[in-house]
Write a protein that holds these residues in place. Structure first.
Motif, PDB file in Angstrom:
ATOM      1  N   GLY A  27       0.765  -1.303  -0.288  1.00  0.00           N
ATOM      2  CA  GLY A  27      -0.006   0.408  -0.130  1.00  0.00           C
ATOM      3  C   GLY A  27       0.922   1.253   0.391  1.00  0.00           C
ATOM      4  O   GLY A  27       0.023   2.302  -0.234  1.00  0.00           O
ATOM      5  N   VAL A  84      -4.677  15.399  -5.188  1.00  0.00           N
ATOM      6  CA  VAL A  84      -5.066  14.294  -3.764  1.00  0.00           C
ATOM      7  C   VAL A  84      -5.836  13.400  -4.161  1.00  0.00           C
ATOM      8  O   VAL A  84      -5.326  12.241  -3.474  1.00  0.00           O
ATOM      9  CB  VAL A  84      -5.740  15.495  -2.505  1.00  0.00           C
ATOM     10  CG1 VAL A  84      -6.261  14.483  -1.487  1.00  0.00           C
ATOM     11  CG2 VAL A  84      -4.867  16.652  -1.914  1.00  0.00           C
ATOM     12  N   LEU A  85      -6.831  13.802  -5.242  1.00  0.00           N
ATOM     13  CA  LEU A  85      -7.532  11.824  -5.515  1.00  0.00           C
ATOM     14  C   LEU A  85      -6.213  11.625  -6.055  1.00  0.00           C
ATOM     15  O   LEU A  85      -6.679   9.778  -6.261  1.00  0.00           O
ATOM     16  CB  LEU A  85      -8.650  12.658  -6.744  1.00  0.00           C
ATOM     17  CG  LEU A  85      -9.967  12.660  -5.552  1.00  0.00           C
ATOM     18  CD1 LEU A  85     -11.326  13.506  -6.450  1.00  0.00           C
ATOM     19  CD2 LEU A  85     -10.550  12.168  -3.842  1.00  0.00           C
ATOM     20  N   LEU A  87      -3.328  11.061  -5.919  1.00  0.00           N
ATOM     21  CA  LEU A  87      -2.241  10.046  -5.174  1.00  0.00           C
ATOM     22  C   LEU A  87      -3.025   9.215  -4.947  1.00  0.00           C
ATOM     23  O   LEU A  87      -2.082   8.386  -4.288  1.00  0.00           O
ATOM     24  CB  LEU A  87      -1.927  11.554  -4.365  1.00  0.00           C
ATOM     25  CG  LEU A  87      -0.712  12.191  -4.745  1.00  0.00           C
ATOM     26  CD1 LEU A  87      -0.289  12.866  -3.731  1.00  0.00           C
ATOM     27  CD2 LEU A  87       0.273  11.539  -5.347  1.00  0.00           C
ATOM     28  N   ILE A  88      -4.205   9.769  -4.256  1.00  0.00           N
ATOM     29  CA  ILE A  88      -5.093   8.581  -2.910  1.00  0.00           C
ATOM     30  C   ILE A  88      -5.081   7.241  -4.109  1.00  0.00           C
ATOM     31  O   ILE A  88      -4.977   5.993  -3.770  1.00  0.00           O
ATOM     32  CB  ILE A  88      -6.384   8.833  -2.701  1.00  0.00           C
ATOM     33  CG1 ILE A  88      -5.604  10.061  -1.017  1.00  0.00           C
ATOM     34  CG2 ILE A  88      -7.215   7.945  -2.163  1.00  0.00           C
ATOM     35  CD1 ILE A  88      -7.809  10.732  -0.635  1.00  0.00           C
ATOM     36  N   VAL A  89      -5.823   7.384  -5.577  1.00  0.00           N
ATOM     37  CA  VAL A  89      -6.010   6.578  -6.506  1.00  0.00           C
ATOM     38  C   VAL A  89      -4.242   5.739  -7.099  1.00  0.00           C
ATOM     39  O   VAL A  89      -4.873   4.287  -6.590  1.00  0.00           O
ATOM     40  CB  VAL A  89      -6.788   7.210  -7.533  1.00  0.00           C
ATOM     41  CG1 VAL A  89      -6.919   6.173  -8.434  1.00  0.00           C
ATOM     42  CG2 VAL A  89      -8.274   7.641  -7.468  1.00  0.00           C
ATOM     43  N   ARG A  91      -2.796   4.349  -4.837  1.00  0.00           N
ATOM     44  CA  ARG A  91      -2.199   3.491  -4.187  1.00  0.00           C
ATOM     45  C   ARG A  91      -3.118   2.537  -3.235  1.00  0.00           C
ATOM     46  O   ARG A  91      -3.304   1.266  -2.936  1.00  0.00           O
ATOM     47  CB  ARG A  91      -1.911   4.314  -2.336  1.00  0.00           C
ATOM     48  CG  ARG A  91      -1.372   6.056  -2.867  1.00  0.00           C
ATOM     49  CD  ARG A  91       0.281   4.817  -2.562  1.00  0.00           C
ATOM     50  NE  ARG A  91       1.415   6.457  -2.907  1.00  0.00           N
ATOM     51  CZ  ARG A  91       2.435   5.896  -2.089  1.00  0.00           C
ATOM     52  NH1 ARG A  91       3.311   4.859  -1.846  1.00  0.00           N
ATOM     53  NH2 ARG A  91       3.271   7.061  -2.359  1.00  0.00           N
ATOM     54  N   LEU A  92      -4.408   2.789  -4.212  1.00  0.00           N
ATOM     55  CA  LEU A  92      -4.944   1.372  -4.100  1.00  0.00           C
ATOM     56  C   LEU A  92      -5.202   0.122  -4.599  1.00  0.00           C
ATOM     57  O   LEU A  92      -4.636   0.123  -5.884  1.00  0.00           O
ATOM     58  CB  LEU A  92      -6.196   2.207  -4.369  1.00  0.00           C
ATOM     59  CG  LEU A  92      -7.241   3.498  -3.677  1.00  0.00           C
ATOM     60  CD1 LEU A  92      -8.707   4.061  -4.445  1.00  0.00           C
ATOM     61  CD2 LEU A  92      -7.241   2.734  -2.284  1.00  0.00           C
ATOM     62  N   THR A  96     -10.423  -2.558  -6.198  1.00  0.00           N
ATOM     63  CA  THR A  96     -11.084  -1.285  -5.199  1.00  0.00           C
ATOM     64  C   THR A  96     -11.352  -0.043  -5.700  1.00  0.00           C
ATOM     65  O   THR A  96     -12.236   0.457  -6.931  1.00  0.00           O
ATOM     66  CB  THR A  96     -10.497  -1.201  -4.240  1.00  0.00           C
ATOM     67  OG1 THR A  96     -10.106  -1.276  -3.026  1.00  0.00           O
ATOM     68  CG2 THR A  96     -10.881   0.655  -4.031  1.00  0.00           C
ATOM     69  N   GLY A 382      -4.185   8.992 -11.770  1.00  0.00           N
ATOM     70  CA  GLY A 382      -3.873   7.711 -11.147  1.00  0.00           C
ATOM     71  C   GLY A 382      -4.598   6.657 -10.603  1.00  0.00           C
ATOM     72  O   GLY A 382      -3.093   6.009 -10.153  1.00  0.00           O
ATOM     73  N   SER A 386      -1.300   3.912 -11.130  1.00  0.00           N
ATOM     74  CA  SER A 386      -1.299   2.430  -9.642  1.00  0.00           C
ATOM     75  C   SER A 386      -0.540   1.644 -10.716  1.00  0.00           C
ATOM     76  O   SER A 386      -0.428   0.989  -9.948  1.00  0.00           O
ATOM     77  CB  SER A 386      -2.633   2.579  -9.500  1.00  0.00           C
ATOM     78  OG  SER A 386      -3.558   2.117 -10.204  1.00  0.00           O
TER      79      SER A 386
END
Length: 435
Positions: A27, A84-85, A87-89, A91-92, A96, A382, A386
Protein backbone atom coordinates in the motif's frame (compact mmCIF):
# COMPACT_ATOMS: atom_id res chain seq x y z
CA UNK A 1 22.58 -36.08 -6.05
CA UNK A 2 21.43 -32.51 -5.79
CA UNK A 3 19.32 -31.35 -2.92
CA UNK A 4 15.64 -30.98 -3.79
CA UNK A 5 14.39 -27.45 -4.32
CA UNK A 6 12.33 -26.06 -1.43
CA UNK A 7 8.61 -25.74 -2.11
CA UNK A 8 7.41 -22.37 -3.40
CA UNK A 9 5.96 -20.45 -0.47
CA UNK A 10 2.44 -19.15 -0.80
CA UNK A 11 0.32 -16.61 0.98
CA UNK A 12 -1.24 -19.35 3.08
CA UNK A 13 2.14 -20.41 4.47
CA UNK A 14 2.69 -17.08 6.14
CA UNK A 15 1.14 -16.04 9.39
CA UNK A 16 -1.70 -13.57 9.61
CA UNK A 17 0.40 -10.61 10.88
CA UNK A 18 2.95 -11.25 8.13
CA UNK A 19 0.30 -11.11 5.41
CA UNK A 20 -1.05 -7.87 6.87
CA UNK A 21 2.47 -6.41 6.93
CA UNK A 22 3.02 -7.38 3.29
CA UNK A 23 -0.23 -5.72 2.27
CA UNK A 24 0.77 -2.57 4.12
CA UNK A 25 4.10 -2.60 2.29
CA UNK A 26 2.30 -2.82 -1.04
CA UNK A 27 0.00 0.00 0.00
CA UNK A 28 2.91 2.38 0.67
CA UNK A 29 5.20 1.12 -2.09
CA UNK A 30 7.27 3.87 -3.63
CA UNK A 31 6.59 4.80 -7.26
CA UNK A 32 9.15 3.78 -9.81
CA UNK A 33 11.32 6.29 -11.62
CA UNK A 34 9.00 5.89 -14.59
CA UNK A 35 5.95 6.68 -12.47
CA UNK A 36 7.70 9.65 -10.87
CA UNK A 37 8.48 11.12 -14.28
CA UNK A 38 4.91 10.56 -15.43
CA UNK A 39 3.53 12.27 -12.32
CA UNK A 40 5.99 15.15 -12.75
CA UNK A 41 4.79 15.82 -16.31
CA UNK A 42 1.15 15.81 -15.19
CA UNK A 43 1.81 18.10 -12.22
CA UNK A 44 3.77 20.52 -14.39
CA UNK A 45 0.84 20.71 -16.82
CA UNK A 46 -1.54 21.38 -13.92
CA UNK A 47 0.62 24.18 -12.47
CA UNK A 48 1.12 25.68 -15.92
CA UNK A 49 -2.64 25.52 -16.48
CA UNK A 50 -3.32 27.36 -13.22
CA UNK A 51 -0.98 30.18 -14.28
CA UNK A 52 -2.68 30.48 -17.67
CA UNK A 53 -6.18 30.32 -16.17
CA UNK A 54 -5.24 33.20 -13.87
CA UNK A 55 -3.97 35.22 -16.81
CA UNK A 56 -6.85 34.40 -19.17
CA UNK A 57 -9.73 34.78 -16.68
CA UNK A 58 -8.69 37.75 -14.53
CA UNK A 59 -10.46 40.40 -16.63
CA UNK A 60 -13.78 38.61 -17.11
CA UNK A 61 -13.74 37.40 -13.52
CA UNK A 62 -13.40 41.01 -12.35
CA UNK A 63 -16.17 42.27 -14.63
CA UNK A 64 -18.44 39.50 -13.32
CA UNK A 65 -17.96 40.82 -9.80
CA UNK A 66 -15.80 37.94 -8.53
CA UNK A 67 -12.53 39.82 -8.32
CA UNK A 68 -9.41 39.19 -10.36
CA UNK A 69 -8.73 35.88 -8.60
CA UNK A 70 -12.29 34.49 -8.52
CA UNK A 71 -12.03 31.86 -11.24
CA UNK A 72 -8.40 31.16 -10.42
CA UNK A 73 -9.29 30.41 -6.80
CA UNK A 74 -12.02 28.01 -7.86
CA UNK A 75 -9.74 26.27 -10.34
CA UNK A 76 -6.97 26.08 -7.75
CA UNK A 77 -9.31 24.36 -5.30
CA UNK A 78 -10.32 21.82 -7.93
CA UNK A 79 -6.65 21.26 -8.79
CA UNK A 80 -5.71 20.54 -5.17
CA UNK A 81 -8.66 18.15 -4.82
CA UNK A 82 -7.77 16.43 -8.09
CA UNK A 83 -4.10 15.96 -7.16
CA UNK A 84 -5.05 14.53 -3.75
CA UNK A 85 -7.48 12.11 -5.39
CA UNK A 86 -4.83 11.15 -7.96
CA UNK A 87 -2.36 10.27 -5.21
CA UNK A 88 -4.99 8.31 -3.27
CA UNK A 89 -6.09 6.34 -6.33
CA UNK A 90 -2.45 5.59 -7.15
CA UNK A 91 -2.22 3.70 -3.81
CA UNK A 92 -5.47 1.75 -4.08
CA UNK A 93 -5.59 -1.92 -5.11
CA UNK A 94 -6.90 -2.67 -8.57
CA UNK A 95 -10.09 -4.35 -7.39
CA UNK A 96 -11.00 -1.35 -5.27
CA UNK A 97 -10.43 1.01 -8.20
CA UNK A 98 -12.61 -1.10 -10.48
CA UNK A 99 -15.44 -1.31 -7.97
CA UNK A 100 -15.37 2.42 -7.36
CA UNK A 101 -15.27 3.04 -11.13
CA UNK A 102 -18.50 1.08 -11.63
CA UNK A 103 -20.15 3.15 -8.88
CA UNK A 104 -18.89 6.38 -10.48
CA UNK A 105 -20.20 5.30 -13.89
CA UNK A 106 -23.67 4.44 -12.60
CA UNK A 107 -23.91 7.55 -10.44
CA UNK A 108 -22.78 9.80 -13.29
CA UNK A 109 -25.39 8.28 -15.62
CA UNK A 110 -28.08 8.94 -13.00
CA UNK A 111 -26.92 12.56 -12.65
CA UNK A 112 -26.94 12.95 -16.44
CA UNK A 113 -30.54 11.71 -16.53
CA UNK A 114 -31.44 14.23 -13.82
CA UNK A 115 -29.77 16.98 -15.84
CA UNK A 116 -31.84 16.04 -18.89
CA UNK A 117 -35.21 15.41 -17.24
CA UNK A 118 -35.34 17.77 -14.24
CA UNK A 119 -34.86 21.50 -13.57
CA UNK A 120 -31.48 20.66 -12.05
CA UNK A 121 -30.02 20.65 -15.55
CA UNK A 122 -28.22 23.79 -16.75
CA UNK A 123 -28.38 24.60 -20.45
CA UNK A 124 -25.44 26.45 -22.00
CA UNK A 125 -26.01 27.11 -25.69
CA UNK A 126 -27.38 23.93 -27.23
CA UNK A 127 -25.91 21.72 -24.51
CA UNK A 128 -27.68 20.46 -21.41
CA UNK A 129 -24.59 18.86 -20.02
CA UNK A 130 -24.39 20.53 -16.61
CA UNK A 131 -26.20 19.90 -13.36
CA UNK A 132 -26.47 22.22 -10.38
CA UNK A 133 -27.35 20.92 -6.93
CA UNK A 134 -27.33 23.82 -4.51
CA UNK A 135 -24.03 25.72 -4.81
CA UNK A 136 -22.28 22.81 -6.54
CA UNK A 137 -22.29 22.49 -10.34
CA UNK A 138 -20.54 19.99 -12.56
CA UNK A 139 -20.60 17.92 -15.72
CA UNK A 140 -21.81 14.33 -15.20
CA UNK A 141 -20.38 13.46 -18.62
CA UNK A 142 -16.85 13.76 -17.21
CA UNK A 143 -17.69 11.12 -14.60
CA UNK A 144 -19.15 8.96 -17.37
CA UNK A 145 -15.88 9.25 -19.30
CA UNK A 146 -13.79 8.30 -16.27
CA UNK A 147 -15.95 5.34 -15.28
CA UNK A 148 -16.20 4.10 -18.86
CA UNK A 149 -12.43 4.18 -19.35
CA UNK A 150 -11.78 1.99 -16.31
CA UNK A 151 -14.72 -0.28 -17.10
CA UNK A 152 -13.46 -0.86 -20.67
CA UNK A 153 -10.08 -1.99 -19.37
CA UNK A 154 -11.76 -4.31 -16.89
CA UNK A 155 -14.29 -5.75 -19.37
CA UNK A 156 -11.97 -6.20 -22.36
CA UNK A 157 -9.00 -7.39 -20.29
CA UNK A 158 -10.61 -10.66 -19.19
CA UNK A 159 -10.87 -13.58 -21.59
CA UNK A 160 -9.31 -11.73 -24.56
CA UNK A 161 -9.71 -14.80 -26.80
CA UNK A 162 -13.46 -14.15 -26.91
CA UNK A 163 -12.97 -10.74 -28.49
CA UNK A 164 -12.36 -12.27 -31.91
CA UNK A 165 -16.05 -13.20 -32.16
CA UNK A 166 -18.03 -10.05 -32.97
CA UNK A 167 -21.17 -11.41 -31.32
CA UNK A 168 -19.44 -11.95 -27.97
CA UNK A 169 -17.70 -8.59 -28.37
CA UNK A 170 -21.00 -6.79 -28.94
CA UNK A 171 -22.61 -8.51 -25.95
CA UNK A 172 -19.74 -7.46 -23.73
CA UNK A 173 -19.38 -3.82 -24.86
CA UNK A 174 -22.69 -2.49 -26.17
CA UNK A 175 -24.85 -2.85 -23.01
CA UNK A 176 -22.67 -0.29 -21.21
CA UNK A 177 -21.08 1.83 -23.96
CA UNK A 178 -24.25 2.49 -25.96
CA UNK A 179 -26.34 3.93 -23.07
CA UNK A 180 -23.40 6.02 -21.89
CA UNK A 181 -22.93 7.56 -25.33
CA UNK A 182 -26.67 8.03 -25.77
CA UNK A 183 -27.00 10.02 -22.54
CA UNK A 184 -24.24 12.41 -23.62
CA UNK A 185 -25.73 12.73 -27.12
CA UNK A 186 -29.13 13.63 -25.64
CA UNK A 187 -27.39 16.37 -23.69
CA UNK A 188 -26.22 17.87 -26.98
CA UNK A 189 -22.48 17.75 -26.25
CA UNK A 190 -21.02 16.59 -29.55
CA UNK A 191 -17.41 17.23 -28.50
CA UNK A 192 -17.59 14.93 -25.47
CA UNK A 193 -19.43 12.33 -27.56
CA UNK A 194 -16.66 12.32 -30.16
CA UNK A 195 -13.99 11.96 -27.46
CA UNK A 196 -15.85 9.05 -25.84
CA UNK A 197 -16.29 7.31 -29.17
CA UNK A 198 -12.60 7.79 -29.95
CA UNK A 199 -11.29 6.25 -26.73
CA UNK A 200 -13.79 3.39 -27.04
CA UNK A 201 -12.25 2.58 -30.42
CA UNK A 202 -8.83 2.92 -28.81
CA UNK A 203 -9.79 0.42 -26.11
CA UNK A 204 -10.93 -2.06 -28.76
CA UNK A 205 -7.67 -1.57 -30.66
CA UNK A 206 -5.45 -2.15 -27.62
CA UNK A 207 -7.58 -5.16 -26.69
CA UNK A 208 -6.61 -6.82 -29.98
CA UNK A 209 -9.99 -6.71 -31.74
CA UNK A 210 -9.83 -7.58 -35.43
CA UNK A 211 -9.25 -4.62 -37.73
CA UNK A 212 -12.24 -5.43 -39.92
CA UNK A 213 -14.50 -5.26 -36.88
CA UNK A 214 -12.89 -1.95 -35.92
CA UNK A 215 -13.52 -0.68 -39.43
CA UNK A 216 -17.21 -1.47 -39.17
CA UNK A 217 -17.47 0.26 -35.80
CA UNK A 218 -15.55 3.27 -37.11
CA UNK A 219 -17.80 3.56 -40.15
CA UNK A 220 -20.96 3.33 -38.08
CA UNK A 221 -19.61 5.88 -35.60
CA UNK A 222 -18.66 8.34 -38.35
CA UNK A 223 -22.12 8.03 -39.92
CA UNK A 224 -23.78 8.64 -36.54
CA UNK A 225 -21.51 11.66 -35.89
CA UNK A 226 -22.53 13.23 -39.21
CA UNK A 227 -26.21 12.75 -38.39
CA UNK A 228 -25.77 14.29 -34.94
CA UNK A 229 -23.82 17.23 -36.36
CA UNK A 230 -26.51 17.96 -38.98
CA UNK A 231 -29.34 17.71 -36.44
CA UNK A 232 -28.61 21.14 -34.94
CA UNK A 233 -28.77 24.48 -36.75
CA UNK A 234 -25.85 25.81 -34.68
CA UNK A 235 -23.64 22.85 -35.58
CA UNK A 236 -24.60 23.15 -39.25
CA UNK A 237 -23.58 26.80 -39.10
CA UNK A 238 -20.18 25.91 -37.60
CA UNK A 239 -19.55 23.33 -40.31
CA UNK A 240 -20.62 25.78 -43.01
CA UNK A 241 -18.35 28.48 -41.57
CA UNK A 242 -15.45 26.03 -41.47
CA UNK A 243 -15.76 25.55 -45.23
CA UNK A 244 -16.06 29.29 -45.90
CA UNK A 245 -19.84 29.71 -45.70
CA UNK A 246 -22.09 31.61 -43.33
CA UNK A 247 -24.67 30.77 -40.68
CA UNK A 248 -28.17 32.27 -40.67
CA UNK A 249 -28.64 31.31 -37.01
CA UNK A 250 -25.36 32.86 -35.85
CA UNK A 251 -23.85 35.35 -38.34
CA UNK A 252 -20.83 35.85 -36.05
CA UNK A 253 -20.01 32.14 -35.93
CA UNK A 254 -16.43 32.88 -37.04
CA UNK A 255 -15.91 35.57 -34.40
CA UNK A 256 -14.32 33.20 -31.89
CA UNK A 257 -12.02 31.41 -34.35
CA UNK A 258 -10.97 34.65 -36.06
CA UNK A 259 -10.01 36.27 -32.77
CA UNK A 260 -8.11 33.14 -31.79
CA UNK A 261 -6.08 33.49 -35.01
CA UNK A 262 -5.48 37.19 -34.30
CA UNK A 263 -4.21 36.26 -30.84
CA UNK A 264 -1.82 33.64 -32.21
CA UNK A 265 -0.58 36.02 -34.91
CA UNK A 266 0.08 38.86 -32.46
CA UNK A 267 2.08 36.54 -30.21
CA UNK A 268 4.83 36.02 -32.76
CA UNK A 269 7.83 33.99 -31.72
CA UNK A 270 8.32 35.08 -28.10
CA UNK A 271 4.83 36.39 -27.24
CA UNK A 272 3.64 39.70 -25.79
CA UNK A 273 4.44 38.62 -22.24
CA UNK A 274 2.60 36.71 -19.53
CA UNK A 275 -0.56 38.62 -18.55
CA UNK A 276 -0.42 41.03 -21.51
CA UNK A 277 -2.96 39.34 -23.78
CA UNK A 278 -5.35 41.65 -25.64
CA UNK A 279 -7.76 38.92 -26.72
CA UNK A 280 -8.83 38.18 -23.14
CA UNK A 281 -10.35 41.66 -22.85
CA UNK A 282 -13.74 40.31 -23.97
CA UNK A 283 -12.56 39.80 -27.55
CA UNK A 284 -12.15 36.03 -27.30
CA UNK A 285 -15.08 34.07 -25.81
CA UNK A 286 -14.13 31.10 -23.59
CA UNK A 287 -10.58 32.41 -23.30
CA UNK A 288 -9.90 30.39 -20.14
CA UNK A 289 -11.60 27.17 -21.24
CA UNK A 290 -11.94 25.96 -24.82
CA UNK A 291 -9.67 28.64 -26.37
CA UNK A 292 -6.96 28.91 -23.73
CA UNK A 293 -4.36 27.71 -26.24
CA UNK A 294 -4.87 30.97 -28.17
CA UNK A 295 -3.99 32.95 -25.01
CA UNK A 296 -0.92 30.74 -24.53
CA UNK A 297 0.19 31.47 -28.09
CA UNK A 298 -0.38 35.21 -27.68
CA UNK A 299 1.35 35.65 -24.33
CA UNK A 300 4.13 33.07 -24.65
CA UNK A 301 4.45 33.03 -28.43
CA UNK A 302 5.38 30.13 -30.66
CA UNK A 303 7.96 28.98 -28.10
CA UNK A 304 5.36 28.61 -25.36
CA UNK A 305 2.90 26.87 -27.65
CA UNK A 306 5.59 24.40 -28.74
CA UNK A 307 6.48 23.70 -25.09
CA UNK A 308 2.86 22.71 -24.46
CA UNK A 309 2.91 20.44 -27.51
CA UNK A 310 6.18 18.85 -26.37
CA UNK A 311 4.74 18.18 -22.90
CA UNK A 312 1.78 16.34 -24.40
CA UNK A 313 4.17 14.48 -26.71
CA UNK A 314 6.26 13.42 -23.68
CA UNK A 315 3.08 12.28 -21.92
CA UNK A 316 2.18 10.22 -24.99
CA UNK A 317 5.65 8.63 -25.11
CA UNK A 318 5.48 7.62 -21.45
CA UNK A 319 2.02 6.11 -21.80
CA UNK A 320 2.98 4.24 -24.97
CA UNK A 321 6.04 2.86 -23.22
CA UNK A 322 3.86 1.53 -20.42
CA UNK A 323 1.44 0.01 -22.93
CA UNK A 324 4.24 -1.78 -24.78
CA UNK A 325 6.08 -3.02 -21.68
CA UNK A 326 3.24 -4.57 -19.69
CA UNK A 327 2.05 -8.15 -20.23
CA UNK A 328 -1.16 -7.49 -18.30
CA UNK A 329 -4.09 -6.91 -20.70
CA UNK A 330 -6.04 -4.84 -18.14
CA UNK A 331 -3.10 -2.47 -17.68
CA UNK A 332 -2.48 -2.28 -21.43
CA UNK A 333 -6.10 -1.54 -22.35
CA UNK A 334 -6.73 0.94 -19.54
CA UNK A 335 -3.50 2.86 -20.17
CA UNK A 336 -4.11 2.88 -23.92
CA UNK A 337 -7.65 4.16 -23.40
CA UNK A 338 -6.42 6.97 -21.15
CA UNK A 339 -3.79 7.77 -23.78
CA UNK A 340 -6.38 8.10 -26.55
CA UNK A 341 -8.71 10.10 -24.29
CA UNK A 342 -6.20 12.76 -23.26
CA UNK A 343 -4.22 13.05 -26.48
CA UNK A 344 -7.24 13.02 -28.78
CA UNK A 345 -8.98 15.64 -26.64
CA UNK A 346 -5.84 17.81 -26.72
CA UNK A 347 -5.68 17.38 -30.51
CA UNK A 348 -9.32 18.45 -30.91
CA UNK A 349 -8.88 21.49 -28.66
CA UNK A 350 -5.71 22.70 -30.37
CA UNK A 351 -7.08 21.81 -33.82
CA UNK A 352 -10.15 23.99 -33.24
CA UNK A 353 -7.97 26.95 -32.16
CA UNK A 354 -5.76 26.54 -35.23
CA UNK A 355 -8.78 26.20 -37.53
CA UNK A 356 -7.96 22.64 -38.58
CA UNK A 357 -11.36 21.20 -37.59
CA UNK A 358 -14.83 22.71 -36.98
CA UNK A 359 -15.50 24.18 -33.56
CA UNK A 360 -16.07 21.58 -30.84
CA UNK A 361 -16.27 22.58 -27.22
CA UNK A 362 -13.72 20.38 -25.44
CA UNK A 363 -11.20 21.62 -22.84
CA UNK A 364 -7.44 21.27 -23.08
CA UNK A 365 -6.56 18.50 -20.58
CA UNK A 366 -4.92 19.67 -17.32
CA UNK A 367 -4.76 23.30 -18.56
CA UNK A 368 -8.24 24.65 -19.35
CA UNK A 369 -10.51 25.93 -16.61
CA UNK A 370 -13.16 23.42 -15.56
CA UNK A 371 -13.18 21.60 -12.26
CA UNK A 372 -14.98 18.41 -13.24
CA UNK A 373 -12.83 17.87 -16.32
CA UNK A 374 -9.61 18.48 -14.37
CA UNK A 375 -10.56 16.10 -11.57
CA UNK A 376 -11.58 13.36 -14.02
CA UNK A 377 -8.28 13.65 -15.92
CA UNK A 378 -6.20 13.58 -12.73
CA UNK A 379 -8.04 10.55 -11.34
CA UNK A 380 -7.49 8.76 -14.66
CA UNK A 381 -3.77 9.44 -14.33
CA UNK A 382 -3.94 8.15 -10.76
CA UNK A 383 -5.22 4.84 -12.14
CA UNK A 384 -2.30 4.72 -14.56
CA UNK A 385 0.17 5.60 -11.79
CA UNK A 386 -1.18 2.73 -9.71
CA UNK A 387 0.03 0.40 -12.48
CA UNK A 388 3.54 1.90 -12.39
CA UNK A 389 4.01 1.52 -8.64
CA UNK A 390 7.08 -0.50 -7.62
CA UNK A 391 6.01 -3.57 -5.64
CA UNK A 392 8.03 -4.68 -2.60
CA UNK A 393 10.43 -7.57 -2.91
CA UNK A 394 8.30 -9.78 -0.70
CA UNK A 395 5.07 -10.34 -2.57
CA UNK A 396 1.91 -11.86 -1.21
CA UNK A 397 2.97 -15.23 -2.51
CA UNK A 398 6.24 -14.93 -0.58
CA UNK A 399 8.38 -15.39 -3.69
CA UNK A 400 11.76 -13.72 -3.54
CA UNK A 401 13.31 -12.46 -6.74
CA UNK A 402 17.06 -12.29 -6.22
CA UNK A 403 18.94 -9.50 -7.90
CA UNK A 404 15.81 -7.81 -9.28
CA UNK A 405 16.38 -4.24 -10.36
CA UNK A 406 13.88 -1.52 -11.11
CA UNK A 407 15.60 -0.78 -14.43
CA UNK A 408 14.58 -4.12 -15.87
CA UNK A 409 11.05 -2.86 -16.48
CA UNK A 410 10.05 0.70 -17.45
CA UNK A 411 7.32 0.54 -14.84
CA UNK A 412 9.81 -0.35 -12.13
CA UNK A 413 8.20 -3.70 -11.35
CA UNK A 414 10.54 -6.62 -10.70
CA UNK A 415 9.95 -9.41 -13.17
CA UNK A 416 10.06 -13.05 -12.18
CA UNK A 417 13.09 -14.68 -13.82
CA UNK A 418 12.45 -17.56 -16.22
CA UNK A 419 12.69 -21.09 -14.90
CA UNK A 420 16.15 -22.61 -15.17
CA UNK A 421 17.14 -26.15 -14.47
CA UNK A 422 19.44 -26.22 -11.41
CA UNK A 423 23.10 -26.61 -12.33
CA UNK A 424 24.84 -29.82 -11.44
CA UNK A 425 27.56 -29.57 -8.82
CA UNK A 426 31.11 -29.75 -10.13
CA UNK A 427 32.63 -33.23 -9.84
CA UNK A 428 35.07 -33.65 -7.02
CA UNK A 429 38.44 -34.78 -8.34
CA UNK A 430 40.00 -37.40 -6.10
CA UNK A 431 43.77 -37.61 -6.31
CA UNK A 432 45.39 -40.99 -5.74
CA UNK A 433 46.94 -41.40 -2.33
CA UNK A 434 50.72 -41.22 -2.18
CA UNK A 435 52.58 -44.34 -1.50
Amino acid sequence: MTAPLPPRPTASTGSGPRRILIRLKEGVALPSAFGTLLAAVVLFLVVFGLVMVLSASAVESYTDGNGFFGRFGSQGGYAVLGVVLMLIVARLPRRTVQRVAVVVLVLSCVLQILALATPLGVKIGDNTNWIRIGPVAGQPSEGIKLGLVIWLGMALGRRPEELQDWRLLAKRVLPVVAPSLLLVVLGGDLGTTVVMAAFTLGALFFAGVRLKHLGVVLGAGAFAAVLIALSSATRRGRISAFFGGTSAVNPDVNWQVDNAHYALASGGLWGVGLGNSHAKWSWLPSADTDFIFAVIGEELGLIGACVVLLLFALLAVLLVRLVRSTPDPVVRITTGTVLVWLLFQAFVNIGVVLGLIPTLGVPLPFISAGGTALIASLVAMGVVLSYTRRPPRDRLDGAHVPGARSGADPTGAARTPPFRRPARPAPVRRWPARR
